[in-house]
Design an enzyme around this catalytic site. Sequence first.
Site, PDB file in Angstrom:
ATOM      1  N   VAL A  44      40.486  42.559  43.462  1.00  0.00           N
ATOM      2  CA  VAL A  44      39.350  42.000  42.174  1.00  0.00           C
ATOM      3  C   VAL A  44      38.256  41.396  43.072  1.00  0.00           C
ATOM      4  O   VAL A  44      37.247  41.827  42.679  1.00  0.00           O
ATOM      5  CB  VAL A  44      40.320  41.176  41.267  1.00  0.00           C
ATOM      6  CG1 VAL A  44      39.407  40.404  40.342  1.00  0.00           C
ATOM      7  CG2 VAL A  44      41.345  42.059  40.518  1.00  0.00           C
ATOM      8  N   CYS A  45      38.877  40.709  44.130  1.00  0.00           N
ATOM      9  CA  CYS A  45      37.692  39.896  44.889  1.00  0.00           C
ATOM     10  C   CYS A  45      36.805  40.804  45.479  1.00  0.00           C
ATOM     11  O   CYS A  45      35.594  40.418  45.839  1.00  0.00           O
ATOM     12  CB  CYS A  45      38.511  38.706  45.687  1.00  0.00           C
ATOM     13  SG  CYS A  45      39.390  37.580  44.981  1.00  0.00           S
ATOM     14  N   THR A  46      37.357  41.919  46.105  1.00  0.00           N
ATOM     15  CA  THR A  46      36.344  42.728  46.685  1.00  0.00           C
ATOM     16  C   THR A  46      35.111  43.135  45.918  1.00  0.00           C
ATOM     17  O   THR A  46      34.017  43.206  46.112  1.00  0.00           O
ATOM     18  CB  THR A  46      37.392  44.019  47.039  1.00  0.00           C
ATOM     19  OG1 THR A  46      38.078  43.582  48.114  1.00  0.00           O
ATOM     20  CG2 THR A  46      36.309  45.093  47.762  1.00  0.00           C
TER      21      THR A  46
END
Length: 219
Positions: A44-46
């Site tokens: 998700v952070c990517t």
Amino acid sequence: MSLRINDTAPDFTAETTQGTVRFHEWIGDSWAILFSHPKDFTPVCTTELGYMAKIEPEFTRRNCKLIGLSVDPVDNHTRWASDIEETQGHLPNYPMIGDTDLAVAKLYNMLPADEAGTSEGRTAATNATVRSVFVIGPDKKIKLMMTYPMTTGRNFDEILRVLDSMQMTAKHKVATPVNWKQGEDVIIAGSVSDDDAKQLFPQGWKAPKPYLRIVKQPS
């Protein structure tokens, strides 16, 4: 340390992908967004870091700097940035803090002050609360705080919208209504009397209720 809106953002010195940053000095007379991530190389952070890289020019246009944070080492951030560019099509050009001693996460109340150890051996699950957004004004005061769960990607278009609102309402005695977008009508601030409003808004306003005074967005 408990933080609230209008508190002074804690100052710190940290290593980043762009060298040592002294936070208040780095902000200067700009607005700033500090956004944190539980772990490098997480899915998700990517997507989030890639999208922030894509829309960074919009923040720059609003005199707002971006800085990311993860408790992982700076070297990991650099390698992760390559994956972000490969998968999302945009390379982060903003600095990323390597908070390996957890100092900044604790300073911003994202981890307990008595949390033991370093980033070594920690997982995304143990860092779940290191997933916040802080908007900080040129006066170094915290203007907004948001914390998301790990499984829900953040809406950074909303951060842009809120930044537009905060920058406008800092200059003019207005507030923005629900779901407001740039160019739409605004509300005269409740702190402004009708007599003062006549001077500030000589074009007049619509008032479905005495406390709800609607005007065109100030230019």
